[in-house]
Design an enzyme around this catalytic site. Structure first.
Site: not given
Length: 289
Positions: A56, A120
């Site tokens: 991010y 992730h």
């Protein structure tokens, strides 16, 4: 914990004895320039669970929002706030993950430690996935990472992890896309069997289902917004939804859902779509590599 008893300030007890706030605030697609302010404002409203990730590119800014809040509100302690980040695909593998963990810890130095570190996604291979998990287990031993888990894992990826002879710390969560059109009943059963929670990303469908006739009808019936209905549904499933918004004014209504939003049996029956498999983002859970 029974979902009937939950409030917006409730915490679930994880399989390692630590606790996690059930109301999560996500910063996916939040520009670094806005992350500090949004995280700070979310904490002011009452959120105590912030979900970031290395990909991010807003870890440092999210941590800055937490640190600023803790400085200005000394009655709230560091242990009251739960901060998550994640290892991205290109960083998976034992040695590269160790470097990535240290990098994330450096970005989190103003809040001392990371509450939850996730893999992730499953989009690498067995050697890298298990090597990453080995490095995460070692990070827990240092005390600088408190809990570990996975994201975007299907049942076969979970089978791989639980069958691994090197597993010493069970994952506390699996974070996946979850909403009425993608309830993932197989993963729900797996989580119950192995005592971990499902975290729901995209619980609001990224707005793609806001005009769904059944959803709109339920919202109108009670005088709720479709956002409130979707969040309440997620809580009622026992999930930990990660709501995200780029608008400060929407943070409090999202956080306050459990104060007043109740779905009845008819609503839940309408939203119960056990065989639906409508992916609105991406789906690494099906990856076979």
């Amino acid at each position: 914990m029974s979902t009937a008893a939950i409030t917006k300030n409730s915490r679930y007890t994880l399989n390692n004895g630590r606790t996690i706030p059930i109301t999560g605030f996500g910063v996916y697609q939040t520009p670094a320039s806005k992350a500090t302010t949004l995280v700070y404002e979310a904490l002011k409203v009452g959120y105590r669970h912030i979900d970031s990730a290395r990909i991010y590119q807003n870890e440092e800014e999210s941590v800055a929002g937490i640190a600023q809040f803790l400085k200005e509100f000394p009655d709230v302690k560091r242990e009251d706030i739960f901060y998550t980040t994640k290892i991205w695909n290109e960083e998976q593998g034992y040695e590269t993950t160790k470097i990535a963990i240290e990098s994330s810890l450096e970005r989190a130095k103003d809040i001392q430690y990371i509450d939850l570190f996730l893999i992730h996604s499953s989009l690498t291979n067995k050697e890298k996935r298990l090597g990453t998990y080995k490095a995460l287990q070692e990070a827990v031993a240092t005390g600088k990472v408190k809990s570990i888990g996975v994201s975007n894992y299907g049942t076969h990826h979970l089978d791989e992890l639980f069958a691994w002879e090197g597993l010493t710390i069970k994952p506390v969560v699996n974070q996946v896309e979850l909403h009425p059109w993608l309830p993932r009943k197989d993963l729900q059963e797996y989580a119950k069997k192995h005592d971990f929670y499902l975290e729901a990303y995209t619980p609001l469908t990224q707005g793609q289902k806001f005009d769904d006739p059944e959803l709109v009808a339920i919202a109108k019936k009670h005088g709720y917004s479709v956002v409130e209905v979707l969040l309440r549904w997620s809580y009622d499933q026992g999930f930990i939804p990660l709501a995200k918004t780029a608008t400060v004014a929407r943070i409090k209504p999202n956080f306050d859902v459990l104060d007043h939003v109740v779905l009845d049996a008819e609503d839940l029956k309408i939203l119960d779509k056990p065989d639906s498999y409508e992916v609105l983002t991406w789906d690494p859970t099906k990856y076979e590599g």
